[in-house]
Scaffold this active site. Structure first.
Site, PDB file in Angstrom:
ATOM      1  N   GLY A  83       0.820  -1.211   0.000  1.00 30.33           N
ATOM      2  CA  GLY A  83       0.000   0.000   0.000  1.00 30.33           C
ATOM      3  C   GLY A  83       0.849   1.254   0.000  1.00 30.33           C
ATOM      4  O   GLY A  83       0.570   2.213  -0.727  1.00 30.33           O
TER       5      GLY A  83
ATOM      6  N   ASP B 124       9.227   6.607   7.291  1.00 33.40           N
ATOM      7  CA  ASP B 124       8.763   5.969   8.510  1.00 33.40           C
ATOM      8  C   ASP B 124       7.535   6.746   8.935  1.00 33.40           C
ATOM      9  O   ASP B 124       7.533   7.990   8.904  1.00 33.40           O
ATOM     10  CB  ASP B 124       9.839   5.993   9.603  1.00 33.40           C
TER      11      ASP B 124
ATOM     12  N   GLY C 234      -3.405  -0.522   6.730  1.00 33.93           N
ATOM     13  CA  GLY C 234      -2.969  -0.193   8.085  1.00 33.93           C
ATOM     14  C   GLY C 234      -4.099   0.367   8.937  1.00 33.93           C
ATOM     15  O   GLY C 234      -5.180  -0.223   9.047  1.00 33.93           O
TER      16      GLY C 234
ATOM     17  N   LYS D  31      -8.024  10.721  -0.119  1.00 30.95           N
ATOM     18  CA  LYS D  31      -7.060  10.375   0.925  1.00 30.95           C
ATOM     19  C   LYS D  31      -5.644  10.772   0.504  1.00 30.95           C
ATOM     20  O   LYS D  31      -4.892  11.378   1.270  1.00 30.95           O
ATOM     21  CB  LYS D  31      -7.112   8.879   1.237  1.00 30.95           C
TER      22      LYS D  31
END
Length: 199
Positions: free
Chosen positions: A13, A75, A156, A178
């Site tokens: 993703g 991250d 997630g 999004k």
């Protein structure tokens, strides 16, 4: 021969989002783009940094040393405003340890009585690293986590996060909505600005 850019993530993703933003911001147009599937036995970096920024750097440095290619890593995760850096840099690891995102959300809500929404922020730090190049940027978006997942898009924690000034989770939004309103968008926007300033 084109220069190479490695997108250093094994998260499918996230990889798709990287590719979207690279095209959206017209980044790395003269680069041949690779992902980890194009290489064998690269292994995994040890992410022992204390911040999103540091872990993005650790990943990029690791894959640069392994491939000699320009590398882009990120991250990312979320932090509950009243839980001091939790889950933070351990956002994905907590889900693996507890048995899924819902278990992490249940744990968070166990800390607060009678709440249906808990103020949180999503964060993304990107590091682009090469032999001469280095960019570190971060983006964040405030919002709320909810008790039960809503929506089927994304990945997630997307079904649990509602950005501020919205009434849909990331997973309920159209994909383009999004992508243009996320923490990762904000980080790539800053990356685009920095690269333009240098060229």
């Amino acid at each position: 021969m084109k220069n190479s850019l490695l997108l250093g993530t094994s998260n499918a993703g996230k990889l798709q989002e990287f590719l979207f933003y690279i095209e959206h911001f017209n980044l790395f147009e003269n680069f041949q783009i690779h992902d980890l599937n194009d290489f064998k036995d690269l292994g995994e970096p040890i992410e022992d940094g204390k911040t999103f920024k540091k872990n993005a750097e650790i990943k990029s440095k690791y894959f640069l040393e392994k491939t000699n290619s320009l590398v882009l890593c990120d991250d990312s995760g979320f932090i509950v405003n009243d839980l001091k850096d939790y889950p933070g840099i351990n956002t994905a690891r907590e889900a693996r340890k507890m048995g899924g995102e819902q278990k992490v959300i249940d744990f968070i809500f166990s800390k607060f009585e009678n709440l249906n929404y808990i103020a949180s922020s999503f964060f993304c730090s990107i590091c682009v690293l090469g032999k001469k190049e280095k960019y570190n940027v971060s983006g964040s978006i405030p919002g709320f986590v909810i008790k039960e997942k809503r929506g089927v898009n994304g990945f997630g924690y997307d079904p649990y996060f509602i950005p501020k000034y919205n009434n849909k989770t990331f997973a309920e939004m159209e994909k383009s909505q999004k992508l243009l309103n996320s923490h990762r968008y904000k980080a790539f926007e800053k990356l685009s600005t920095q690269i333009l300033q240098d060229n």
